[in-house]
Design an enzyme around this catalytic site. Sequence first.
Site, PDB file in Angstrom:
ATOM      1  N   ASP A   1      79.646  43.945  11.981  1.00 27.61           N
ATOM      2  CA  ASP A   1      79.307  44.630  13.224  1.00 27.61           C
ATOM      3  C   ASP A   1      80.533  45.422  13.651  1.00 27.61           C
ATOM      4  O   ASP A   1      81.619  44.857  13.794  1.00 27.61           O
ATOM      5  CB  ASP A   1      78.937  43.627  14.321  1.00 27.61           C
ATOM      6  CG  ASP A   1      77.562  43.010  14.072  1.00 27.61           C
ATOM      7  OD1 ASP A   1      76.771  43.604  13.316  1.00 27.61           O
ATOM      8  OD2 ASP A   1      77.289  41.927  14.625  1.00 27.61           O
TER       9      ASP A   1
ATOM     10  N   ASP B   1      63.923  43.349  15.167  1.00 24.32           N
ATOM     11  CA  ASP B   1      64.397  42.201  15.940  1.00 24.32           C
ATOM     12  C   ASP B   1      63.185  41.533  16.577  1.00 24.32           C
ATOM     13  O   ASP B   1      62.389  42.205  17.235  1.00 24.32           O
ATOM     14  CB  ASP B   1      65.374  42.643  17.035  1.00 24.32           C
ATOM     15  CG  ASP B   1      66.631  43.297  16.462  1.00 24.32           C
ATOM     16  OD1 ASP B   1      66.895  43.096  15.260  1.00 24.32           O
ATOM     17  OD2 ASP B   1      67.332  44.009  17.214  1.00 24.32           O
TER      18      ASP B   1
END
Lengths: 203, 267
Positions: B11, B130
């Site tokens: 990330d 998600d």
Amino acid sequence: MPREVTLVDANLGNLNSVERALVQVGASVTLTDDPNVVATSRMVVFPGQGAFGPATQAVIDGSMGAALRMVIGRGDPFLGICLGMQMLFESSEENGGQEGLKVLPGKTKRFPDGMKLPNGRPFKIPHVGWNDVQPSGDHYYFDHSYYVELGDSSDLMWQTSYGPIEFPAAIRHENIIGCQFHPEKSQTAGLRFLRTFVLGGRS
Amino acid sequence: MLKRRLIPCLDIKNGRVVKGVHFVGLRDTGDPVEAARAYDLQGADELCMLDITATVEGRQVFLDVVRKVAGQVFAPLTVGGGVRRMSDVRNLLMAGADKVAINSALVTNPHLVPQVAERYGSQCIVAAVDVRRVPALPGEEKPPYEVVIHGGTRSTGLEAIGWCERLAELGVGEILLTSMDCDGTRKGYDLEITREISRRVSIPVIASGGVGSLEHLREGLADDGGMADAALAASIFHFGLYTIPQAKQFLGEHNIPVRPPELNRGY
């Protein structure tokens, strides 16, 4: 003296990684989209990714296609990668049927849809990831939905199986080498494959 | 046979790896280029980088990071974060990404998928989906899962399994499935939804969210577990808990087909 390799930019994807991998194994790379430069090259790498469709048809029918045929016909070492290998054959089922460069007998077919594997998983398309090739057992990275069905089985160099399908991972015919996998994304095994081509013109 | 993939994920915020990186024998720099290079040398099957910066300047920094990482590795690179339109996809591919992960824009602009597929091929589109469990309504046997976007801040009302089937029809090449409920918990993947989607959808599924141990990787990939085609993890590798070869050895010993660890760059 580094081997001089011409990397064909037919606008079929980003070639930075292929170029970098060739440089890593000692090649001096000329990246070009000029058919005249390709036609006079003594060692050619032709990569391609994406879909067999309008973009590939323009290459096949245009002066770049003529240049590629010229290099192959003359007997100079030629490597086609992924779509660049598929385009060497007669035709593809993709996008409702496309004609290829027709320098080798065979056609490109889609993996069968809607199948289940014995372990209960769907037979997934595209075939993405690392698979082993036979006879060496080495692993290479693949990412494709179509595979080549050879018209002449003696052109087979390496074979791979995915679910119930066996297909050529690499092909060889005189001065022509082709690979369905991405050597530039296959870490050590891929670099070794490219080095062998660059050094010997064969893998 | 095709092997299951192990994918470390970085990330990136403002050009740095967030969550911190501690490799054994390496300086802790939080530098994504160094991290990606280390994972490549350890034989990671693929690398994933997600931009979690929300600013325009951050995007430029991220593109620069992608360019640098792509210039250092010989493994496939999946990149995403804030991809909204064709120009974002093109910029990432030109920077050296092999595949682009698209998240919220799948819901807000689903026409993007066929556009990208036609130009660059389905194989370069990863749908980042998600999901979270929502309470069951009266009469529902199992609580369903819904799709959330914008980092989990917005509900979409889309049922997860049906949405993934639709994405496969639209022409995405893979699904990167992240459970919001499990993400960051280190308690393991949400095996139930991972398994349902892996079994129902005809494209490869990458399990994501919740890995805290090697056993969690195994569960996510196993035929009697999540049935995923690939396992994505961040912190267990970043914090130096395990190396990629250790994870592969563990998986191999537990009958998960993996590519044998690659231990050096001799070729």
